[in-house]
Scaffold this motif. Structure first.
Motif, PDB file in Angstrom:
ATOM      1  N   THR A   8      41.174 -10.716 -14.074  1.00 29.45           N
ATOM      2  CA  THR A   8      40.597 -12.056 -14.207  1.00 29.45           C
ATOM      3  C   THR A   8      41.686 -13.110 -14.223  1.00 29.45           C
ATOM      4  OG1 THR A   8      40.620 -11.908 -16.620  1.00 29.45           O
ATOM      5  CG2 THR A   8      38.613 -11.196 -15.493  1.00 29.45           C
ATOM      6  N   LYS A   9      41.263 -14.351 -14.008  1.00 26.30           N
ATOM      7  CA  LYS A   9      42.160 -15.503 -14.039  1.00 26.30           C
ATOM      8  C   LYS A   9      41.600 -16.528 -15.019  1.00 26.30           C
ATOM      9  CE  LYS A   9      43.306 -14.817  -9.162  1.00 26.30           C
ATOM     10  NZ  LYS A   9      43.286 -15.416  -7.808  1.00 26.30           N
ATOM     11  N   ASP A  61      37.769 -17.870 -15.374  1.00 29.35           N
ATOM     12  CA  ASP A  61      36.945 -16.889 -14.658  1.00 29.35           C
ATOM     13  C   ASP A  61      35.795 -16.480 -15.572  1.00 29.35           C
ATOM     14  OD1 ASP A  61      35.928 -15.063 -12.941  1.00 29.35           O
ATOM     15  OD2 ASP A  61      37.734 -13.853 -12.748  1.00 29.35           O
ATOM     16  N   GLY A  62      34.676 -17.192 -15.487  1.00 33.33           N
ATOM     17  CA  GLY A  62      33.548 -16.961 -16.366  1.00 33.33           C
ATOM     18  C   GLY A  62      33.503 -18.020 -17.452  1.00 33.33           C
ATOM     19  N   PRO A  85      33.382 -11.925 -16.024  1.00 30.24           N
ATOM     20  CA  PRO A  85      33.524 -12.880 -14.924  1.00 30.24           C
ATOM     21  C   PRO A  85      32.163 -13.225 -14.316  1.00 30.24           C
ATOM     22  CG  PRO A  85      35.123 -11.111 -14.717  1.00 30.24           C
ATOM     23  CD  PRO A  85      34.141 -10.699 -15.777  1.00 30.24           C
ATOM     24  N   PHE A 131      31.952  -4.416 -15.309  1.00 34.45           N
ATOM     25  CA  PHE A 131      33.282  -5.009 -15.468  1.00 34.45           C
ATOM     26  C   PHE A 131      34.199  -4.088 -16.268  1.00 34.45           C
ATOM     27  CE2 PHE A 131      36.114  -8.216 -17.644  1.00 34.45           C
ATOM     28  CZ  PHE A 131      36.920  -8.403 -16.529  1.00 34.45           C
ATOM     29  N   PRO A 178      39.339 -18.827  -9.444  1.00 35.82           N
ATOM     30  CA  PRO A 178      38.807 -17.465  -9.601  1.00 35.82           C
ATOM     31  C   PRO A 178      37.545 -17.211  -8.797  1.00 35.82           C
ATOM     32  CG  PRO A 178      38.403 -18.773 -11.578  1.00 35.82           C
ATOM     33  CD  PRO A 178      39.354 -19.561 -10.727  1.00 35.82           C
ATOM     34  N   GLU A 179      36.824 -18.272  -8.415  1.00 32.24           N
ATOM     35  CA  GLU A 179      35.609 -18.076  -7.628  1.00 32.24           C
ATOM     36  C   GLU A 179      35.881 -18.110  -6.131  1.00 32.24           C
ATOM     37  OE1 GLU A 179      35.838 -22.509  -8.689  1.00 32.24           O
ATOM     38  OE2 GLU A 179      36.199 -20.576  -9.671  1.00 32.24           O
TER      39      GLU A 179
END
Length: 408
Positions: free
Chosen positions: A133-134, A137-138, A147, A165, A252-253
């Protein structure tokens, strides 16, 4: 089952496609003769542990990544006929432009161009460890840190998204996927030669354009170079990690436009067990561990029978998946659609006229050769993104005192 596999493999590259009720269909479960089976159809054999399901119960020691340990596989699949002609691209999915020149290219545009082999200057070590993840992210309020991509994949089912996940996190931990880009990859050129796949550039929305020609998967060349399907699947992990961490480090998307060139595909391919084996495992790996990464998937040069098969399986696809897929057949309308979707990143060899000019690729022949200088780059197999990724790989080989294996 044969028809199902054709449809699933054809759209595997979208990395976000799922059948409604895919678990009940189980198109990717491995044969009962395999020695072990985990979540998502991942299996293990006596000499190679599974690359998709963590085996935390087998060992508590820190994982040590090695290419021979990576046995990639995945779960999912999809497509959409969209229209025989292209329509206006959805503006709402437009991606944020990101300047990645400094991180993506070992040598920048304003420095002297380097050869495809390696510059004289020794590359400097840098941090090449990337998590699943970054930042952002979520939702930051999410107690489980799930996420958004995984929540969308499971249609808001938190329990299912959390399980998916966590499975991905265990997979990455077990096999050191976070640090895969820091490892030497001496078979990079060989894997690139086995099946055409490349980052052609960016579409008008600044999304990465990824092109694949699965019908040209060359098992004869694979055997000549002492390589395996496992090597190719391992290589795809390397490419995708490079994509979302160096070529497109944020947001992240981030999503990509996938081009699946079906030129040369026949029902004979679908009866080839090696071909089917690769397709099943490739689909499993991409959709289980890299969901929600597709902006559009364009299936081009699709044979007539493919259109008929798609109509059969279209009702099984989620509506969100259908909207992302466009199936086209060779001709002026397809060329017009590709130019609309891809803009300046349109590879010349995707044009309908290119088939007559190129002729049929002979088994064992190279699809393309890497260029030696950045100035020779153009949209397609020898794009700037491809040049820089190969140079990145060469630099890592030099740091480990290894060299690129030649394609024979």
């Amino acid at each position: 089952m044969l028809l199902e596999r054709i449809i699933l493999y054809a759209v595997a590259s979208s990395t976000t496609c799922h059948f409604a009720g895919a678990d009940s269909l189980s198109p990717f479960s491995t044969s009962s003769s395999s020695t072990g089976k985990g979540k998502g159809g991942w299996t293990s054999n006596p000499s190679h542990p599974s690359f998709v399901v963590a085996k935390s119960a087998q060992s508590s020691s820190a994982p040590i990544f090695h290419w021979t340990d990576v046995l990639s596989q995945t779960r999912g699949g999809s497509t959409e006929e969209g229209a025989a002609t292209a329509t206006v691209i959805d503006a709402e999915a437009e991606s944020t432009a990101v300047d990645v020149a400094a991180i993506a290219a070992p040598d920048s545009e304003d420095t002297p161009s380097s050869s495809g082999n390696a510059t004289d200057a020794e590359p400097e070590p840098r941090n090449l460890t990337f998590a699943a993840t970054k930042p952002h992210d979520g939702s930051p309020e999410d107690p489980d840190g799930i996420p958004t991509r995984f929540l969308l994949m499971k249609k808001g089912d938190r329990a299912g998204a959390k399980e998916a996940f966590e499975s991905t996190l265990e997979w990455r931990r077990e096999f050191g996927v976070d640090a895969v880009l820091a490892q030497p990859h001496p078979k990079y050129d060989i894997c690139k030669a086995l099946v055409p796949h490349f980052f052609a550039g960016r579409d008008p929305h600044n999304n990465i354009v990824f092109v694949q020609r699965p019908a040209l998967l060359d098992f004869e060349l694979m055997r000549k170079n002492n390589s395996t399907i496992d090597d190719l699947l391992q290589h795809y992990v390397y490419v995708i990690e490079y994509c979302w961490n160096i070529l497109e480090p944020g947001p992240p998307e981030g999503v990509m436009t996938n081009i699946l060139d079906m030129r040369g595909l026949s029902l004979r391919n679908m009866k080839n067990q090696e071909y089917i084996g690769f397709g099943k495992r490739f689909v499993n790996m991409m959709s289980s561990n890299y969901p929600g990464r597709s902006y559009k998937t364009l299936v081009v040069n699709a044979p007539k029978w493919f259109h008929a098969l798609y109509k059969i399986f279209k009702p099984l696809l989620r509506e969100s998946t259908r909207q992302k897929i466009v199936i086209l057949k060779a001709g002026k309308q397809q060329d017009k659609a590709l130019k609309l979707y891809l803009g300046d990143s349109m590879p010349k060899d995707l044009l309908s006229s290119a088939e007559d000019e190129q002729g049929e690729t002979e088994p064992g022949a190279r699809y393309f050769l890497p260029v030696e200088d950045r100035e020779e780059c153009e949209p397609g197999p020898n794009s700037l993104a491809e040049f820089d990724m190969r140079q990145f790989c060469i630099d890592q080989l030099k740091l480990h005192n290894e060299t690129m294996l030649e394609v024979v």
